[in-house]
Design a protein around this motif. Structure first.
Motif, PDB file in Angstrom:
ATOM      1  N   THR A 455       1.042  -1.258  -0.039  1.00 18.31           N
ATOM      2  CA  THR A 455       0.000   0.116   0.004  1.00 18.31           C
ATOM      3  C   THR A 455       0.928   1.242   0.073  1.00 18.31           C
ATOM      4  N   TYR A 456       0.280   2.359  -0.179  1.00 13.62           N
ATOM      5  CA  TYR A 456       1.112   3.642   0.030  1.00 13.62           C
ATOM      6  C   TYR A 456       0.814   4.372   1.367  1.00 13.62           C
ATOM      7  N   TYR A 457       0.065   3.741   2.192  1.00 15.90           N
ATOM      8  CA  TYR A 457      -0.196   4.126   3.583  1.00 15.90           C
ATOM      9  C   TYR A 457      -0.298   2.946   4.782  1.00 15.90           C
ATOM     10  N   THR A 458       0.314   3.585   5.778  1.00 17.63           N
ATOM     11  CA  THR A 458       0.514   2.734   6.836  1.00 17.63           C
ATOM     12  C   THR A 458      -0.192   3.656   8.219  1.00 17.63           C
ATOM     13  N   SER A 459      -0.479   2.704   9.412  1.00 18.04           N
ATOM     14  CA  SER A 459      -0.949   3.476  10.617  1.00 18.04           C
ATOM     15  C   SER A 459       0.219   3.164  11.773  1.00 18.04           C
ATOM     16  N   PRO A 460       1.307   4.022  11.948  1.00 16.45           N
ATOM     17  CA  PRO A 460       2.376   3.738  12.923  1.00 16.45           C
ATOM     18  C   PRO A 460       1.530   3.383  14.347  1.00 16.45           C
ATOM     19  N   THR A 461       2.066   2.801  15.069  1.00 19.38           N
ATOM     20  CA  THR A 461       1.696   2.546  16.394  1.00 19.38           C
ATOM     21  C   THR A 461       3.097   2.459  17.217  1.00 19.38           C
ATOM     22  N   GLU A 462       2.751   2.382  18.642  1.00 20.55           N
ATOM     23  CA  GLU A 462       3.858   2.567  19.547  1.00 20.55           C
ATOM     24  C   GLU A 462       4.667   1.351  19.561  1.00 20.55           C
ATOM     25  N   LEU A 463       4.135   0.247  19.133  1.00 22.05           N
ATOM     26  CA  LEU A 463       4.653  -1.089  19.028  1.00 22.05           C
ATOM     27  C   LEU A 463       5.380  -1.396  17.653  1.00 22.05           C
ATOM     28  N   LYS A 464       5.031  -0.573  16.747  1.00 23.46           N
ATOM     29  CA  LYS A 464       5.532  -0.634  15.284  1.00 23.46           C
ATOM     30  C   LYS A 464       5.313   0.763  14.637  1.00 23.46           C
ATOM     31  N   LEU A 465       6.663   1.273  14.722  1.00 27.28           N
ATOM     32  CA  LEU A 465       6.357   2.764  14.098  1.00 27.28           C
ATOM     33  C   LEU A 465       6.590   2.684  12.721  1.00 27.28           C
ATOM     34  N   ASN A 466       7.014   1.584  11.861  1.00 29.23           N
ATOM     35  CA  ASN A 466       7.064   1.701  10.623  1.00 29.23           C
ATOM     36  C   ASN A 466       6.419   0.500   9.980  1.00 29.23           C
ATOM     37  N   GLY A 467       6.202   0.443   8.534  1.00 23.38           N
ATOM     38  CA  GLY A 467       5.551  -0.632   8.089  1.00 23.38           C
ATOM     39  C   GLY A 467       6.393  -1.855   8.005  1.00 23.38           C
ATOM     40  N   ASP A 468       6.142  -3.051   7.595  1.00 27.19           N
ATOM     41  CA  ASP A 468       6.915  -4.101   7.684  1.00 27.19           C
ATOM     42  C   ASP A 468       7.775  -4.063   6.216  1.00 27.19           C
ATOM     43  N   TYR A 469       9.073  -4.830   6.532  1.00 30.28           N
ATOM     44  CA  TYR A 469      10.056  -4.964   5.509  1.00 30.28           C
ATOM     45  C   TYR A 469       9.567  -5.831   4.477  1.00 30.28           C
ATOM     46  N   LEU A 470       9.870  -5.633   3.169  1.00 28.45           N
ATOM     47  CA  LEU A 470       9.722  -6.498   1.985  1.00 28.45           C
ATOM     48  C   LEU A 470      10.716  -6.223   0.894  1.00 28.45           C
ATOM     49  N   LYS A 471      11.540  -7.115   0.601  1.00 29.32           N
ATOM     50  CA  LYS A 471      12.563  -6.881  -0.328  1.00 29.32           C
ATOM     51  C   LYS A 471      11.990  -6.381  -1.548  1.00 29.32           C
ATOM     52  N   ALA A 478      13.499   1.783  -4.384  1.00 29.68           N
ATOM     53  CA  ALA A 478      14.981   2.193  -4.637  1.00 29.68           C
ATOM     54  C   ALA A 478      15.236   2.940  -5.932  1.00 29.68           C
ATOM     55  N   THR A 479      14.278   2.305  -6.992  1.00 33.12           N
ATOM     56  CA  THR A 479      14.352   2.904  -8.446  1.00 33.12           C
ATOM     57  C   THR A 479      13.666   4.137  -8.523  1.00 33.12           C
ATOM     58  N   ARG A 480      12.903   4.672  -7.499  1.00 32.02           N
ATOM     59  CA  ARG A 480      12.010   5.795  -7.706  1.00 32.02           C
ATOM     60  C   ARG A 480      11.064   5.866  -8.915  1.00 32.02           C
ATOM     61  N   ALA A 481      10.737   4.644  -9.344  1.00 28.09           N
ATOM     62  CA  ALA A 481      10.089   4.646 -10.381  1.00 28.09           C
ATOM     63  C   ALA A 481       8.599   4.972 -10.575  1.00 28.09           C
ATOM     64  N   LEU A 482       8.139   4.925  -9.067  1.00 32.16           N
ATOM     65  CA  LEU A 482       6.845   5.112  -8.818  1.00 32.16           C
ATOM     66  C   LEU A 482       6.369   6.625  -8.264  1.00 32.16           C
ATOM     67  N   ARG A 483       5.389   7.195  -8.109  1.00 33.11           N
ATOM     68  CA  ARG A 483       5.345   8.483  -7.531  1.00 33.11           C
ATOM     69  C   ARG A 483       4.862   8.423  -6.240  1.00 33.11           C
ATOM     70  N   PHE A 484       4.751   7.483  -5.472  1.00 33.14           N
ATOM     71  CA  PHE A 484       4.587   7.337  -4.275  1.00 33.14           C
ATOM     72  C   PHE A 484       5.279   6.027  -3.436  1.00 33.14           C
ATOM     73  N   VAL A 485       5.823   6.183  -2.246  1.00 37.73           N
ATOM     74  CA  VAL A 485       6.472   5.021  -1.864  1.00 37.73           C
ATOM     75  C   VAL A 485       5.748   3.764  -1.301  1.00 37.73           C
ATOM     76  N   LEU A 486       6.072   2.707  -1.764  1.00 35.77           N
ATOM     77  CA  LEU A 486       5.467   1.627  -1.387  1.00 35.77           C
ATOM     78  C   LEU A 486       5.576   1.257   0.155  1.00 35.77           C
ATOM     79  N   GLN A 487       4.782   0.817   0.875  1.00 30.24           N
ATOM     80  CA  GLN A 487       4.950   0.354   2.160  1.00 30.24           C
ATOM     81  C   GLN A 487       4.128  -1.160   2.302  1.00 30.24           C
ATOM     82  N   VAL A 488       4.234  -1.813   3.354  1.00 28.86           N
ATOM     83  CA  VAL A 488       3.698  -3.150   3.701  1.00 28.86           C
ATOM     84  C   VAL A 488       3.094  -3.007   5.049  1.00 28.86           C
ATOM     85  N   THR A 489       1.603  -3.462   5.085  1.00 30.87           N
ATOM     86  CA  THR A 489       1.100  -3.495   6.470  1.00 30.87           C
ATOM     87  C   THR A 489       0.062  -4.237   6.327  1.00 30.87           C
TER      88      THR A 489
END
Length: 689
Positions: A455-471, A478-489
């Motif tokens: 997704t493009y959006y996540t909901s940070p919490t005190e237990l998980k400040l960032n989205g999950d990592y997906l290689k 890293a390619t900056r080919a998309l207009r928004f940053v991909l995130q995983v949640t």
């Protein structure tokens, strides 16, 4: 019986002591421990566990982090996890007295009473004047029927702490068990003279008034005092309802049963007793509803079955009455009263041969034994147990991992939990109260942890400040080919506000223009598909992802996102063929789910070390009732990612659905320590009945 998890005063003091500085690791272990202790002091148990996890990861040879984590888990009613952590602390430093106490309390709550006594004895050998240890040991000795040993321990306790009202209450319980009512009464009065707010003193004195003198008015007065002191305990209202009934206050009795069921909608004792009372006032339809509710929660409740059969017979619902009596007689073939009620139902139905047979059987059994079946058999909670040990669910003792429940009973009780939402009242104490304090006390809907989304959006919490990592997502970013940053949640926020919609409609327009004037690339179709996903246009997203895959057949991320889109399309139940959103035909829904599973299989083939592929597949299978396959996939996800809390939680959930409570409790305890807050609520609700 539920044992108090209040720890002794030295332990409370120990929680505030700063340990000497140790050799620094990659993280400042002492600082992490101090922050964890601070959170523990302020009852932020879930958050404190995360800090202790970090300390353990950095220096697994230290005893203190395991000890403190055991304390946090004990306060979250995760007795299995507390026992395991206390053991690890003891293995590293057997001189931490309080670790023995923590393990003893955990084991006592798990039903490992003899082992708990051994732990208390070991701690007392190092700290012989510890009040909490003596008290818990005495209760444990009483639990295993070592009444002489318990009496001796209580005597030592009260000699050293003559002002401890709880000690007198404990010895009063022991004396009641030995039929020494006079001695018990003296101990209760002594406890009340020390502490006029002793809830246990009032309920025990009420119990003596009921059983010894039949003085219901005096007992009612004491129950009123207990309720004023502890107004949210369903068991007290159940017992007061009985006292009101015995003093001819039917309206008050109904009010108490109703309120008890507000507090605990699954309380079978309150449901059963209210059913009896309704039948007495000839509110037969509602009485049948109450008995049916009891049987929905526990189909083996023969008393509810018998009483429902009587009402059904009396109201002319003869077939239903006979069906209930058939079940009852199959379980209790020598129950004369059941044959007599069935005789009457069959006679009125015109089955004279069957009626005569039941009548003769009833007479034959009545001649050989006395069948005592009073009209009213109200049930009560244990009024002699300490207030903090009286169970939450229906008055039965706490259900522990070693209780011997059958798989069918576990499955039935778990499935009933999934229908109960949050019955608590809002508390505005913390902004992030969902992880504060005794989170296990906040009932919430029991459901699987959801699938992970790109997704493009996540909901940070005190237990998980960032989205999950997906290689794969990280590589695209890293390619900056998309207009928004991909995130995983797996907890995507609601992004349907007007401004967000405007941004992504404009982004779709950008891609439309770009694709019209340039040679299409797979990543461009992915980018537009992600906009469609944000706008909930799952069919358009699937179409674009298909084009991306046609251009790049090994595009792992495109398969994963398409699986997400197909799953969500099946879940929402609508597609373009149903513009009025009347619901997707089963064939269409199954087609999208099958497509999602196929895409996840492809993801696993292209990226065999991606735990999310197996996890997401497990969620879909569990939701569709394929629990065996779901277990395999959750286990594979855990194998690839040993700290995958959501996978542990979901595997525990599936184990409960299959009736395997021992395996479930291990997984739920692990999930809780990894920050899945819902684990503690589910552990508590499945640990009590």
């Amino acid at each position: 019986m539920r044992i108090s998890t209040r720890l002794s005063a030295p332990l409370a003091i120990l929680l505030l002591i700063l340990f000497p500085a140790a050799v620094r690791g990659q993280i400042n272990t002492d600082q992490v421990l101090r922050i964890g202790q601070n959170n523990l002091y302020f009852e932020d148990y879930v958050l404190s566990i995360q800090y202790f996890n970090r300390a353990i990861s950095a220096k697994p040879y230290l005893a203190q982090p395991y000890f403190f984590r055991a304390v946090a888990k004990l306060n979250l009613d995760d007795y299995l996890g507390a026992e395991q952590d206390a053991t690890l602390a003891i293995e590293r430093n057997p001189l931490i007295v309080d670790a023995w106490e923590v393990r003893g309390v955990a084991r006592q709550n798990l039903g490992k009473t003899r082992e708990a006594i051994d732990d208390y004895s070991k701690a007392l050998s190092m700290l012989p004047d510890n009040r909490g240890l003596l008290y818990n040991k005495a209760m444990a000795q009483q639990d295993i029927r070592d009444l002489d040993g318990a009496d001796s321990t209580y005597n030592v306790l009260l000699k050293r702490f003559p002002g401890f009202d709880g000690g007198y209450i404990g010895r009063a319980r022991l004396r009641l068990e030995r039929k020494d009512t006079v001695g018990a009464g003296e101990d209760i009065e002594k406890a009340l003279s020390i502490n006029r707010n002793s809830v246990n003193g009032y309920i025990m004195r009420a119990d003596i008034a009921i059983n010894q003198a039949k003085d219901y008015a005096a007992a009612l007065e004491d129950m009123n005092r207990a309720i004023r002191l502890q107004p949210k305990h369903a068991g007290f209202f159940i017992n007061r309802a009985f006292l009101r009934y015995m003093t001819d206050d039917f309206q008050g009795a109904f009010a108490d049963y109703d309120y008890a069921l507000q507090l605990e909608p699954q309380n079978t004792i309150a449901l059963f007793n209210r059913g009896l009372l309704r039948s007495e006032v000839h509110d037969t339809d509602k009485a049948v509803q109450d008995f049916s509710s009891v049987l929905d929660l526990n189909p083996d409740d023969h008393k509810a079955l018998y009483n429902r059969a009587i009402i059904l017979s009396e109201t002319g619902q003869l077939d239903r009455a006979i069906a209930d009596l058939d079940k009852l007689i199959e379980i209790y073939p020598d129950f004369a009263a059941a044959y007599f009620v069935r005789f009457d139902a069959k006679r009125r139905k015109g089955d004279m041969r069957g009626a005569e047979k039941d009548y003769n059987k009833s007479l034959a059994l009545a001649d050989t034994r006395v069948q005592k079946t009073p009209d009213k058999q109200f049930e009560a909670v244990d009024a002699t147990a300490p207030a903090d040990s009286i169970p939450d669910e229906g008055g039965a003792p706490a259900l522990l991992a070693s209780s011997g429940e059958t798989q069918e009973q576990v499955k039935r009780r778990f499935s009933s939990l999934t229908t109960i939402g949050d019955n608590t009242h809002p508390e505005q104490v913390f902004n992030s109260k969902e992880i504060r304090g005794r989170v296990q006390d906040r009932n919430q809907a029991i459901e699987l942890e959801p699938i992970f989304m790109v997704t493009y959006y996540t909901s940070p919490t005190e237990l998980k400040l960032n989205g999950d990592y997906l290689k794969e997502a990280d590589q695209i970013n890293a390619t900056r080919a998309l207009r928004f940053v991909l995130q995983v949640t797996n907890h995507e926020p609601n992004t349907t506000d007007e401004e967000t919609a405007r941004i992504h409609f404009e982004s779709v327009g950008y891609y439309n223009s770009y694709l019209a004037g340039h040679t299409p690339r797979a990543v461009d179709y992915l980018g537009r598909a992600m906009d469609f996903m944000t706008l909930r246009d799952y069919e358009s997203a699937i179409a674009d992802l298909g084009k991306a895959i046609a251009l790049t057949p090994d595009f792992t991320l495109a398969y994963l996102v398409r699986a997400n889109a197909g799953y969500l399309l099946a879940k929402t139940g609508t597609h373009a063929a149903q513009p009025e959103a009347k619901g997707m035909p089963v064939i269409g829904r199954n087609q999208y789910l099958r497509g999602a599973l196929d895409d996840l299989d492809t993801v696993a083939r292209l990226s065999p070390f991606m735990p999310l592929a197996y996890y997401n597949k497990g969620v879909i299978q569990a939701e569709e009732g394929d629990n065996t396959s779901a277990l395999m996939n959750f286990s594979k996800a855990i194998e690839l990612k040993p700290d995958f809390g959501e996978a542990y939680y979901n595997r525990g959930y599936v184990y409960l659905a299959l009736g395997n409570k021992d395996a479930a409790f291990k997984d739920l305890s692990k999930a809780g320590s990894l920050g899945i807050v819902a684990s503690y609520n589910l552990l508590k609700r499945m640990s009590a009945r």
